[in-house]
Design an enzyme around this catalytic site. Structure first.
Site, PDB file in Angstrom:
ATOM      1  N   LYS A  22     -20.753  20.287  69.818  1.00 56.46           N
ATOM      2  CA  LYS A  22     -20.018  21.062  68.808  1.00 56.46           C
ATOM      3  C   LYS A  22     -19.057  22.064  69.461  1.00 56.46           C
ATOM      4  O   LYS A  22     -17.884  22.127  69.091  1.00 56.46           O
ATOM      5  CB  LYS A  22     -21.028  21.785  67.900  1.00 56.46           C
ATOM      6  CG  LYS A  22     -20.370  22.595  66.796  1.00 56.46           C
ATOM      7  CD  LYS A  22     -21.239  22.687  65.568  1.00 56.46           C
ATOM      8  CE  LYS A  22     -22.328  23.732  65.682  1.00 56.46           C
ATOM      9  NZ  LYS A  22     -21.829  25.106  65.530  1.00 56.46           N
ATOM     10  N   GLY A  95     -18.956  29.971  62.556  1.00 57.32           N
ATOM     11  CA  GLY A  95     -18.632  31.170  63.320  1.00 57.32           C
ATOM     12  C   GLY A  95     -17.668  30.848  64.459  1.00 57.32           C
ATOM     13  O   GLY A  95     -16.782  31.642  64.776  1.00 57.32           O
ATOM     14  N   SER A 168     -21.558  36.828  74.574  1.00 59.47           N
ATOM     15  CA  SER A 168     -21.077  35.916  73.539  1.00 59.47           C
ATOM     16  C   SER A 168     -19.907  35.079  74.038  1.00 59.47           C
ATOM     17  O   SER A 168     -18.844  35.605  74.379  1.00 59.47           O
ATOM     18  CB  SER A 168     -20.642  36.700  72.300  1.00 59.47           C
ATOM     19  OG  SER A 168     -19.861  35.870  71.470  1.00 59.47           O
ATOM     20  N   GLN A 170     -18.256  33.142  72.194  1.00 64.82           N
ATOM     21  CA  GLN A 170     -17.211  33.142  71.172  1.00 64.82           C
ATOM     22  C   GLN A 170     -16.260  34.315  71.385  1.00 64.82           C
ATOM     23  O   GLN A 170     -15.045  34.168  71.261  1.00 64.82           O
ATOM     24  CB  GLN A 170     -17.841  33.186  69.781  1.00 64.82           C
ATOM     25  CG  GLN A 170     -18.582  31.898  69.457  1.00 64.82           C
ATOM     26  CD  GLN A 170     -19.285  31.930  68.122  1.00 64.82           C
ATOM     27  OE1 GLN A 170     -19.368  32.958  67.470  1.00 64.82           O
ATOM     28  NE2 GLN A 170     -19.801  30.787  67.709  1.00 64.82           N
ATOM     29  N   ASP A 303     -29.204  28.674  70.981  1.00 69.01           N
ATOM     30  CA  ASP A 303     -29.220  27.834  69.773  1.00 69.01           C
ATOM     31  C   ASP A 303     -30.477  26.964  69.696  1.00 69.01           C
ATOM     32  O   ASP A 303     -30.760  26.366  68.656  1.00 69.01           O
ATOM     33  CB  ASP A 303     -27.982  26.929  69.739  1.00 69.01           C
ATOM     34  CG  ASP A 303     -26.711  27.732  69.508  1.00 69.01           C
ATOM     35  OD1 ASP A 303     -26.801  28.869  69.002  1.00 69.01           O
ATOM     36  OD2 ASP A 303     -25.615  27.223  69.832  1.00 69.01           O
ATOM     37  N   LYS A 330     -27.258  35.028  63.694  1.00 65.76           N
ATOM     38  CA  LYS A 330     -26.771  33.637  63.660  1.00 65.76           C
ATOM     39  C   LYS A 330     -26.580  33.228  62.204  1.00 65.76           C
ATOM     40  O   LYS A 330     -26.513  34.090  61.332  1.00 65.76           O
ATOM     41  CB  LYS A 330     -27.755  32.727  64.392  1.00 65.76           C
ATOM     42  CG  LYS A 330     -27.824  32.988  65.891  1.00 65.76           C
ATOM     43  CD  LYS A 330     -26.530  32.622  66.578  1.00 65.76           C
ATOM     44  CE  LYS A 330     -26.530  33.022  68.048  1.00 65.76           C
ATOM     45  NZ  LYS A 330     -25.198  32.913  68.651  1.00 65.76           N
ATOM     46  N   ARG A 334     -32.501  34.278  62.530  1.00 68.10           N
ATOM     47  CA  ARG A 334     -33.414  33.180  62.902  1.00 68.10           C
ATOM     48  C   ARG A 334     -34.803  33.675  63.286  1.00 68.10           C
ATOM     49  O   ARG A 334     -35.764  32.906  63.194  1.00 68.10           O
ATOM     50  CB  ARG A 334     -32.799  32.328  64.029  1.00 68.10           C
ATOM     51  CG  ARG A 334     -31.676  31.461  63.509  1.00 68.10           C
ATOM     52  CD  ARG A 334     -31.223  30.397  64.488  1.00 68.10           C
ATOM     53  NE  ARG A 334     -30.196  29.579  63.867  1.00 68.10           N
ATOM     54  CZ  ARG A 334     -29.146  29.071  64.490  1.00 68.10           C
ATOM     55  NH1 ARG A 334     -28.985  29.289  65.782  1.00 68.10           N
ATOM     56  NH2 ARG A 334     -28.269  28.330  63.833  1.00 68.10           N
TER      57      ARG A 334
HETATM   58  C1  S3P Z   1     -20.811  29.135  70.601  1.00 69.35           C
HETATM   59  C2  S3P Z   1     -21.367  30.266  71.169  1.00 69.35           C
HETATM   60  C3  S3P Z   1     -22.663  30.821  70.749  1.00 69.35           C
HETATM   61  C4  S3P Z   1     -23.487  29.793  69.997  1.00 69.35           C
HETATM   62  C5  S3P Z   1     -22.684  29.095  68.934  1.00 69.35           C
HETATM   63  C6  S3P Z   1     -21.511  28.372  69.551  1.00 69.35           C
HETATM   64  C7  S3P Z   1     -19.489  28.686  71.076  1.00 69.35           C
HETATM   65  O1  S3P Z   1     -22.457  31.936  69.897  1.00 69.35           O
HETATM   66  O2  S3P Z   1     -24.631  30.404  69.423  1.00 69.35           O
HETATM   67  O3  S3P Z   1     -23.491  28.155  68.240  1.00 69.35           O
HETATM   68  O4  S3P Z   1     -19.084  27.550  70.735  1.00 69.35           O
HETATM   69  O5  S3P Z   1     -18.836  29.432  71.803  1.00 69.35           O
HETATM   70  P1  S3P Z   1     -22.172  33.422  70.463  1.00 69.35           P
HETATM   71  O6  S3P Z   1     -20.868  33.434  71.122  1.00 69.35           O
HETATM   72  O7  S3P Z   1     -22.201  34.300  69.240  1.00 69.35           O
HETATM   73  O8  S3P Z   1     -23.306  33.711  71.392  1.00 69.35           O
END
Ligand code: S3P
Length: 422
Positions: A22, A95, A168, A170, A303, A330, A334
């Site tokens: 993903k 997210g 993070s 993200q 995750d 999340k 969770r």
């Molecule tokens: C992700 C980073 C993670 C993960 C999410 C996907 C990504 O989140 O939990 O399912 O694709 O960069 P965080 O950046 O909030 O840790």
């Protein structure tokens, strides 16, 4: 609303190939859209979350088409050629779409508005907004009928040197994408390494100008569900092979933990696909021991905590999961979800602020569980149902489509007794 009904089953056997990861799928769509030239993407995860990112780039004027299941062609554009969106950009439950797109949109010289579903609209975005504001973008959150919308006015960014205050990927990726799209220098320092797919994808696109073909490795987070299903299955004829799984070390914390618990997982045919290590996993059942999970390993398995909790519930002894306050924000909280759901199956749990303790090998029984709208909780409870004596029903399982629409058919294909009801 869909539900899944599962009964203990075995043996679980077969070879499965999972849809693309993903995180990498989102990044493939983003990089292909923002790079002039044609990119063919194979094994793209066509889940609701990834399709949200696809639709947003279509709205920005990029051509993306599905050729056949999993195979897409993208004709990327220069950032100056992208057009201002004419409608609100809807991120659904994703997210990753919202946070990574905030980085991209921060660099584009127009106004966009992002929103999502009820769960996403409650998740923290300040962590992304703060560094992007420092780079020069403007953000104005506002509410329509109680639902958060975020207006982004982008363009004219300056570089940044940023120390990540939270682990993070993200947030890191939003800053890196803002820098790349604006053509300014950014550096991001992290105390604990988080998934590095953005960095790897950036290198891949630098190496391959013009026409590119990107093959997305199988999703390790999805592989974790099937790995645990095979490990906890009591039938000695159980044997699963999961082909071409992404084994990027920033994602394989769950394998490290399972091995520490005594699991035997064979790793075959290691190779690289588009800058990411991949291999086949061969899993057979075994007795698991309790473990302690915490510290630096946490971001590499964040995750997978719900499914590791299921493994711990089937292990001998008491396991503890610590340093996981990120789990509270999340798709659901969770920690609260596991504390609420697992005891329904006879699993004793203790809640901590940033984790939980779980007692293994209690008197496990089938029960009615609820996903609480969270895909990973839904799939974890379904896997628990494959070993919990009696009948398990997991309610509200439509959310599984956000990350693995094939979950039901894959479960059936390996021999799980599973039914879909509404
Ligand atoms: C992700 C980073 C993670 C993960 C999410 C996907 C990504 O989140 O939990 O399912 O694709 O960069 P965080 O950046 O909030 O840790």
């Amino acid at each position: 609303m869909e539900s899944l009904v599962i009964k203990p089953s075995g043996p679980l056997r077969g070879q499965i190939r999972l849809p693309g990861d993903k995180s990498i799928s989102h990044r493939a769509v983003i990089f292909a859209s923002l790079t002039p030239g044609t990119t063919v993407i194979r094994n793209l995860l066509e889940s609701e979350d990834v399709l949200r990112t696809v639709r947003i780039f279509e709205e920005l004027g990029v051509f993306l088409r599905c050729l056949k299941s999993g195979d897409w062609i993208v004709k990327g554009k220069r950032s100056e050629e992208l057009r201002a969106p004419r409608k609100i950009l809807y991120c659904g439950n994703s997210g990753t779409t919202m946070r990574l797109m905030m980085g991209v949109l921060a660099a584009l010289p127009f106004r966009s508005i992002l929103t999502g579903d009820r769960s996403l609209n409650r998740r923290p975005m300040e962590r992304v907004i703060e560094p992007l504001r420092r780079m020069g973008a403007k953000f104005h959150p506002f509410f329509i009928e109680g639902e958060r919308h975020i207006e982004v006015v982008g363009g004219d960014l300056k570089g940044i040197h940023y120390n990540l205050p939270v682990p993070s990927a993200q947030v890191k990726s939003a800053i890196l994408l803002a820098g790349r799209t604006a053509g300014v220098k950014v550096t991001v320092k992290e105390k604990i390494k988080t998934r590095d797919h953005t960095e790897r994808m950036n290198r891949f696109f630098k190496r391959s100008p013009g026409r590119r073909c990107l093959i997305i490795p199988g999703d390790p987070s999805s592989a974790a569900f099937f790995t645990v299903a095979a490990l906890i299955n009591p039938d000695r004829f159980t044997r699963l092979m999961i082909k071409k799984v992404c084994l990027n070390p920033t994602r394989t914390g769950f394998l490290t933990v399972l091995k520490k618990m005594g699991a035997e997982i064979r790793i075959d045919h290691e190779k690289y696909l588009c800058g990411e290590p991949v291999a086949d996993l061969v899993v057979t059942p075994c007795r698991l021991r309790a473990t302690h999970v915490g510290g630096k390993i946490v971001p590499s398995l964040i995750d997978e905590v719900p499914i590791l909790a299921v493994a711990a519930a089937c292990a001998e002894g008491k396991s503890s999961f610590r340093d996981m306050k990120e789990l509270r924000i999340k798709e659901t909280d969770r920690i609260e979800a596991l504390i609420h759901e697992l005891p329904k199956f006879g699993i004793p749990m203790t809640e901590y602020k940033e984790g939980f303790r779980i007692e293994g090998e209690g008197r496990l029984y089938g029960a009615k569980g609820d996903s609480l709208g969270d895909h990973r909780v839904a799939m974890s409870l379904a896997i628990l149902g494959t070993v919990a004596p009696g009948r398990t029903r997991v309610n509200d399982t439509d959310c599984i489509k956000t990350s693995l629409p094939e979950f039901f058919s894959l479960m059936k294909s390996i021999g799980v007794s599973i039914k879909l009801t509404s």
